[in-house]
Design a protein around this motif. Structure first.
Motif, PDB file in Angstrom:
ATOM      1  N   ASP A 133       0.819  -1.215   0.000  1.00  0.00           N
ATOM      2  CA  ASP A 133       0.000   0.000   0.000  1.00  0.00           C
ATOM      3  C   ASP A 133       0.851   1.263   0.000  1.00  0.00           C
ATOM      4  N   GLY A 136      -0.333   4.706  -2.153  1.00  0.00           N
ATOM      5  CA  GLY A 136      -1.758   5.027  -2.195  1.00  0.00           C
ATOM      6  C   GLY A 136      -2.607   3.871  -1.730  1.00  0.00           C
ATOM      7  N   GLY A 138      -6.109   4.133  -0.480  1.00  0.00           N
ATOM      8  CA  GLY A 138      -7.549   4.199  -0.708  1.00  0.00           C
ATOM      9  C   GLY A 138      -8.320   3.846   0.552  1.00  0.00           C
ATOM     10  N   LYS A 185     -11.024   1.777 -13.658  1.00  0.00           N
ATOM     11  CA  LYS A 185      -9.829   2.497 -13.233  1.00  0.00           C
ATOM     12  C   LYS A 185      -8.722   2.421 -14.268  1.00  0.00           C
ATOM     13  N   GLU A 202     -12.950  -0.305  -9.554  1.00  0.00           N
ATOM     14  CA  GLU A 202     -12.909   0.062  -8.137  1.00  0.00           C
ATOM     15  C   GLU A 202     -14.247   0.628  -7.695  1.00  0.00           C
ATOM     16  N   GLU A 205     -14.063   4.330  -1.818  1.00  0.00           N
ATOM     17  CA  GLU A 205     -12.896   5.216  -1.778  1.00  0.00           C
ATOM     18  C   GLU A 205     -11.755   4.719  -2.648  1.00  0.00           C
ATOM     19  N   GLY A 206     -11.944   3.581  -3.290  1.00  0.00           N
ATOM     20  CA  GLY A 206     -10.919   3.063  -4.182  1.00  0.00           C
ATOM     21  C   GLY A 206      -9.732   2.486  -3.435  1.00  0.00           C
ATOM     22  N   GLY A 207      -8.653   2.238  -4.171  1.00  0.00           N
ATOM     23  CA  GLY A 207      -7.473   1.646  -3.576  1.00  0.00           C
ATOM     24  C   GLY A 207      -7.549   0.137  -3.559  1.00  0.00           C
ATOM     25  N   GLU A 211     -10.833  -2.997  -5.023  1.00  0.00           N
ATOM     26  CA  GLU A 211     -10.634  -3.280  -6.443  1.00  0.00           C
ATOM     27  C   GLU A 211     -11.017  -4.705  -6.817  1.00  0.00           C
TER      28      GLU A 211
END
Length: 325
Positions: A133, A136, A138, A185, A202, A205-207, A211
């Motif tokens: 991580d 980024g 998310g 994405k 995604e 908040e994504g990340g 995903e």
């Protein structure tokens, strides 16, 4: 109207040996057994939940024990790999050494969707990927258990991207984006030469904790699910009110589904997308400390109230797992 899905909730896979599974996921990977219970639809089999310090949603990797299950035969219409998050690229260096020390079959560190990753297999062939991580995160990660054999700075913090392998990506992507609210994405090159790029979607908040990666493979037969395979992937919804809105949305779209299901530790809805992969939507609560103290999670067989009256019969059909060695 149903709100957007928050991210990944849990993965559920198959093992043929609960004790071997427990040893690997707690003593090698350092995850915490947060709930030792049974499959509520077939109480003759264990259902083991591993996670962070308290089994927060988005950190849970679960296994059904099926002692007679044959080995999984990879293919299409499958959840073909699972990811587990760590905090940094440095953590992957630690894990490469740790996996080698324990004789775990692994690959080299490589880039996937812009993140450093380390793929490996558990003793039954379950395909797993550690994902950094560092660049980024998310959706927020969890907190590794302080009593884990793995140092907290390198510990597993939650679930990362899930990969789906299908013969035709279009209908799966359509369900994820048009019905379930995922966003495109991007993509990254397939692992096998000559295959289409892997599609990255995604939500929330994504990340990495939100995903789905969709891999299209024309050259594979349909998966034959067994030990080392994945039964379903669950996505997070906030609460029961949101879940009931999703029940209506899925039913209105014409998908056969389970309707509202009370799993005691969370509430659920199940349905299959067009390529036959089982999806679950699950609420963030009530949580695993509903019937056990946080300090004692996973130490004894926990049964929801609607199974408690059958405890003696259920325990008689299960082979004990030593969780206190």
């Amino acid at each position: 109207m149903a709100a957007a899905l928050k991210g990944l909730h849990h993965f559920s896979a198959f093992t043929a040996k609960a004790s071997l599974n427990y040893d690997f996921y707690t003593r090698v990977l350092g995850m915490r057994l947060v709930k030792k219970t049974v499959n509520q639809d077939d109480t003759s089999m264990y259902h083991l939940f591993y996670g962070d310090e308290k089994g927060n949603p988005g950190t849970e990797l679960t296994f059904f024990e099926m002692p007679m299950a044959g080995r999984n035969r990879p293919g299409t219409s499958s959840i073909s790999s699972l990811s587990l998050r760590v905090r940094s690229d440095e953590a992957l260096e630690y894990w490469a050494k740790r996996l080698d020390e324990h004789g775990v079959d692994r690959d080299e560190v490589r880039d996937r969707a812009g993140r450093a990753t380390l793929a490996f297999r558990d003793p039954e062939g379950q395909r797993l990927v550690l994902v950094s991580d560092e660049h980024g995160a998310g959706v927020a990660a969890g907190t590794p258990w302080e009593l884990s054999p793995v140092p907290q700075e390198y510990g597993i913090t939650g679930l990362g991207p899930v990969q789906l392998t299908v013969a035709n990506a279009q209908p799966t992507v359509a369900v994820l984006t048009e019905l379930m609210g995922f966003r495109r994405k991007g993509s990254f090159p397939a692992y096998e030469e000559g295959q289409p790029d892997v599609i990255v979607l995604e939500t929330g908040e994504g990340g990495s904790g939100a995903e789905v990666h969709v891999e299209e493979r024309y050259d594979l037969e349909r998966e034959r699910l067994g030990r080392g395979g994945v039964h379903h992937v669950a996505f997070r919804v906030e609460d029961e009110e949101e879940l009931r809105a999703w029940v209506g949305r899925i039913q209105s779209a014409g998908f056969p589904n389970s309707g509202f299901v009370d799993r005691f530790y969370f509430r659920s809805l199940y349905f299959r997308e067009p390529n036959g992969i089982l999806f679950e939507l699950a609420t963030d609560g009530p949580g695993f400390d509903t019937d056990e103290e946080l300090s004692e999670l996973g130490e004894t067989l926990a049964l929801p109230p609607f199974l408690e009256g059958r405890r003696e019969q259920i325990e008689a059909n299960l082979k004990p797992i030593d969780t206190k060695r």
